[in-house]
Design an enzyme around this catalytic site. Structure first.
Site, PDB file in Angstrom:
ATOM      1  N   GLY A 102      -5.351  -8.361   9.596  1.00 39.63           N
ATOM      2  CA  GLY A 102      -4.029  -8.716  10.120  1.00 39.63           C
ATOM      3  C   GLY A 102      -4.119  -8.889  11.627  1.00 39.63           C
ATOM      4  N   ASP A 112       0.091   0.049   9.340  1.00 39.85           N
ATOM      5  CA  ASP A 112       0.353   1.253  10.137  1.00 39.85           C
ATOM      6  C   ASP A 112       1.862   1.481  10.303  1.00 39.85           C
ATOM      7  OD1 ASP A 112      -0.517   3.429  11.577  1.00 39.85           O
ATOM      8  OD2 ASP A 112      -1.352   2.278  13.254  1.00 39.85           O
ATOM      9  N   ILE A 161       0.819  -1.217   0.000  1.00 36.45           N
ATOM     10  CA  ILE A 161       0.000   0.000   0.000  1.00 36.45           C
ATOM     11  C   ILE A 161       0.859   1.278   0.000  1.00 36.45           C
ATOM     12  CG2 ILE A 161      -0.268   0.075   2.544  1.00 36.45           C
ATOM     13  CD1 ILE A 161      -3.165   0.813   0.236  1.00 36.45           C
TER      14      ILE A 161
HETATM   15  N1  AR6 Z   1       0.537  -3.173   2.135  1.00 41.57           N
HETATM   16  C1  AR6 Z   1      -0.672  -3.757   1.988  1.00 41.57           C
HETATM   17  N2  AR6 Z   1      -1.195  -4.626   2.886  1.00 41.57           N
HETATM   18  C2  AR6 Z   1      -0.459  -4.913   3.980  1.00 41.57           C
HETATM   19  C3  AR6 Z   1       0.817  -4.339   4.214  1.00 41.57           C
HETATM   20  C4  AR6 Z   1       1.314  -3.428   3.235  1.00 41.57           C
HETATM   21  N3  AR6 Z   1       2.508  -2.825   3.358  1.00 41.57           N
HETATM   22  N4  AR6 Z   1       1.286  -4.820   5.401  1.00 41.57           N
HETATM   23  C5  AR6 Z   1       0.350  -5.669   5.883  1.00 41.57           C
HETATM   24  N5  AR6 Z   1      -0.709  -5.731   5.027  1.00 41.57           N
HETATM   25  P1  AR6 Z   1      -2.858  -4.944   9.752  1.00 41.57           P
HETATM   26  P2  AR6 Z   1      -5.483  -4.577  11.075  1.00 41.57           P
HETATM   27  C6  AR6 Z   1      -1.967  -6.508   5.138  1.00 41.57           C
HETATM   28  O1  AR6 Z   1      -2.370  -5.792  10.865  1.00 41.57           O
HETATM   29  O2  AR6 Z   1      -5.771  -6.037  11.051  1.00 41.57           O
HETATM   30  C7  AR6 Z   1      -1.635  -2.200  13.657  1.00 41.57           C
HETATM   31  O3  AR6 Z   1      -0.737  -2.458  14.693  1.00 41.57           O
HETATM   32  C8  AR6 Z   1      -2.007  -7.639   6.136  1.00 41.57           C
HETATM   33  O4  AR6 Z   1      -1.522  -8.832   5.561  1.00 41.57           O
HETATM   34  O5  AR6 Z   1      -1.961  -3.917   9.187  1.00 41.57           O
HETATM   35  O6  AR6 Z   1      -6.564  -3.625  10.653  1.00 41.57           O
HETATM   36  C9  AR6 Z   1      -2.482  -0.968  13.906  1.00 41.57           C
HETATM   37  O7  AR6 Z   1      -1.784   0.008  14.649  1.00 41.57           O
HETATM   38  C10 AR6 Z   1      -3.485  -7.731   6.475  1.00 41.57           C
HETATM   39  O8  AR6 Z   1      -4.193  -8.539   5.541  1.00 41.57           O
HETATM   40  O9  AR6 Z   1      -4.214  -4.147  10.171  1.00 41.57           O
HETATM   41  C11 AR6 Z   1      -3.647  -1.513  14.666  1.00 41.57           C
HETATM   42  O10 AR6 Z   1      -3.381  -1.588  16.054  1.00 41.57           O
HETATM   43  C12 AR6 Z   1      -3.987  -6.304   6.293  1.00 41.57           C
HETATM   44  O11 AR6 Z   1      -2.957  -5.613   5.588  1.00 41.57           O
HETATM   45  C13 AR6 Z   1      -3.826  -2.892  14.093  1.00 41.57           C
HETATM   46  O12 AR6 Z   1      -2.568  -3.278  13.577  1.00 41.57           O
HETATM   47  C14 AR6 Z   1      -4.279  -5.559   7.590  1.00 41.57           C
HETATM   48  O13 AR6 Z   1      -3.333  -5.914   8.571  1.00 41.57           O
HETATM   49  C15 AR6 Z   1      -4.816  -2.907  12.949  1.00 41.57           C
HETATM   50  O14 AR6 Z   1      -5.034  -4.243  12.547  1.00 41.57           O
END
Ligand code: AR6
Length: 184
Positions: free
Chosen positions: A127, A40, A17
């Site tokens: 995630g 994040d 992203i």
């Molecule tokens: N680009 C696209 N997708 C990604 C990337 C990236 N660079 N990195 C991970 N994903 P998550 P949540 C995917 O954990 O579940 C944080 O600590 C990943 O595989 O980023 O909404 C925040 O501060 C997954 O499918 O977000 C919050 O506390 C998706 O993005 C918490 O995590 C979302 O994973 C939010 O949790």
């Protein structure tokens, strides 16, 4: 994979992203807007400290689950970062689908209100927040399809940037179910 809805493109890509050249990227934030891992972590690492400084200044109270706020994008290629707070998944019986849909909807409204032509989403909540991917994909896609169908405004492209082949395949399957190619 892509579909056209009322002249706007809904596109699925596999990737990161933070590398997207779009008007706004969406961050998978937490309600304290405190930063974290996953999307994040990558957004703040690549975008630099300006994003967190602005977030703290403008939104000291954080952001409720199911909503979103917007800041500049620091060193990222995008112009804006929309910080969306999806729900932590428990069992699907605690309003998770509604809260997830609401986080997407609010992000789309913010993008439209800031005259964005393109916005890129990660798969929110799938995630650290453990929302099962197939269900999350259906909620995410249905919400975007509804939004583009009803009140598109400036948006010409909504892109889902899926991290890894498996996430991409799940979204592709859900999109094929919701909008089969022959009807697109
Ligand atoms: N680009 C696209 N997708 C990604 C990337 C990236 N660079 N990195 C991970 N994903 P998550 P949540 C995917 O954990 O579940 C944080 O600590 C990943 O595989 O980023 O909404 C925040 O501060 C997954 O499918 O977000 C919050 O506390 C998706 O993005 C918490 O995590 C979302 O994973 C939010 O949790």
């Amino acid at each position: 994979m892509q579909r056209t809805i009322h002249g706007a493109v809904l596109r699925l890509v596999e990737g990161d992203i933070t590398q997207q050249e779009v008007d706004a990227i969406v961050n998978a934030a937490n309600s304290r807007l405190a930063g974290g891992g996953g999307v994040d972590g990558a957004v703040h690492r690549r975008g630099g400290p300006a994003i967190m400084e602005e977030t703290r200044r403008k939104y000291p109270q954080g952001c409720p689950t199911g909503s979103a706020v917007i800041t500049g994008a620091g060193a990222l290629r995008a112009r804006w970062v929309i910080h969306a707070v999806g729900p932590v998944y428990r069992d699907g019986q605690h309003g998770e689908p509604e809260l997830l849909a609401s986080a997407y909807r609010r992000s789309l409204e913010l993008a439209r209100d800031h005259q964005c032509r393109s916005v890129a989403f990660p798969s929110l909540s799938t995630g650290a927040y453990r929302y099962p991917l197939p269900e999350a994909a259906r909620v995410a896609l249905r919400t975007v399809i509804d939004f583009l169908g009803q009140r598109r405004g400036s948006l010409e492209e909504v892109r889902f940037v899926l991290f890894g082949r498996e996430a991409y395949e799940q979204f592709a399957r859900a999109l094929e179910e919701l909008l089969p190619e022959t009807q697109a």
